[in-house]
Design an enzyme around this catalytic site. Structure first.
Site, PDB file in Angstrom:
ATOM      1  N   SER A  62      -1.037 -15.183  -0.214  1.00  9.31           N
ATOM      2  CA  SER A  62      -0.968 -16.467  -0.908  1.00  9.31           C
ATOM      3  C   SER A  62       0.318 -16.538  -1.720  1.00  9.31           C
ATOM      4  CB  SER A  62      -2.179 -16.616  -1.838  1.00  9.31           C
ATOM      5  OG  SER A  62      -2.013 -17.688  -2.741  1.00  9.31           O
ATOM      6  N   TYR A  96      -6.673 -12.743  -8.849  1.00 12.30           N
ATOM      7  CA  TYR A  96      -6.308 -13.257  -7.529  1.00 12.30           C
ATOM      8  C   TYR A  96      -4.850 -12.922  -7.200  1.00 12.30           C
ATOM      9  CZ  TYR A  96      -6.225 -16.487  -3.560  1.00 12.30           C
ATOM     10  OH  TYR A  96      -6.126 -17.032  -2.301  1.00 12.30           O
TER      11      TYR A  96
END
Length: 239
Positions: free
Chosen positions: A142, A155
């Site tokens: 990501s 994350y």
């Protein structure tokens, strides 16, 4: 460009959202697909959709964060379905909040799933690719792994770790004719991203859709064997 029809692919987290879109896109190209996840009902429904596209499909229920479970279930899957030519490490979870406020268990679960999960699955699948002398691995990271944010500590840490793992795998496995690609998309409209879109006031209709990302993966896999895309970022044009 090469034809990928007849190849076998494993897509983790493949029962819904991004993983489902990837599995269906591969099936449309004639790829036999196995998907994994933790909800047997969702997996069964998605496998039926995949089979309706005229390819073989199956599923396995397990949590990628559980090492013993991954090894046991993938050994069974490879024995019944065959060795995989393509591995898409897509399974992931997210939770957002301040570094001091987030529960330690939540923080650890995110890292175990997003980073250790890709490691465990790759460790189980890659030996057969080495024997075949070819293979494609696409690790879905990501843009959050490229740059942290105030509410993305777990994350971002997990996805940054995945980038490091994936790049190291690429340098090691390319010598065995196995291509490893690291992809870092920006926000993709999905159930998992709804909290991020609320925080950032993003428009779900204007951000990347799962199908956009799935198209990119198919194109990468079609590259001639002599060519490899080491990494790429896909962004929404104007979210």
């Amino acid at each position: 460009m090469q034809n990928i029809k007849g190849k076998k692919a494993l897509v983790t987290g493949g029962s819904r959202g991004l993983g489902k879109a990837i599995a269906l896109a591969l099936a449309k190209e004639g790829v036999d697909v196995a998907i994994t996840g933790r909800n047997s009902k969702s997996l069964e429904e998605t496998v039926e959709e995949i089979k309706n596209l005229g390819v073989n499909a199956t599923y396995s229920v397990f949590n990628v964060a559980e090492k013993v479970e991954v090894k046991m279930q993938l050994e069974r899957l490879i024995e019944s379905f065959g060795a995989f030519d393509i591995l898409i490490n897509n399974a992931g979870i997210a939770a957002f909040g301040g570094f001091l406020e987030m529960e330690e268990n939540d923080w650890e679960d995110i890292v175990k799933t997003n980073l250790f999960g890709a490691y465990y699955v790759s460790k189980a699948v890659v030996p057969a690719m080495v024997e075949l002398g070819s293979g494609d691995i696409i690790n879905v990271s990501s843009t959050a792994g490229l740059k942290g944010n105030a509410v993305t500590s777990a994350y971002s840490a997990s996805k940054a770790g995945l980038i490091g793992l994936s790049e190291s795998m690429m340098f090691e496995l390319r010598k065995k004719n196995i291509r490893v690609t690291t992809l870092t998309p920006s926000t993709i409209a999905s159930e998992m991203s709804k909290d991020v879109l609320k925080i950032t006031d993003g428009d779900p209709e204007k951000v990347l859709q799962p199908e956009d990302f799935a198209e990119l993966i198919v194109d990468i896999l079609k590259f001639d064997k002599r060519a490899m895309l080491a990494s790429a970022s896909l962004w929404s044009t104007n979210p």
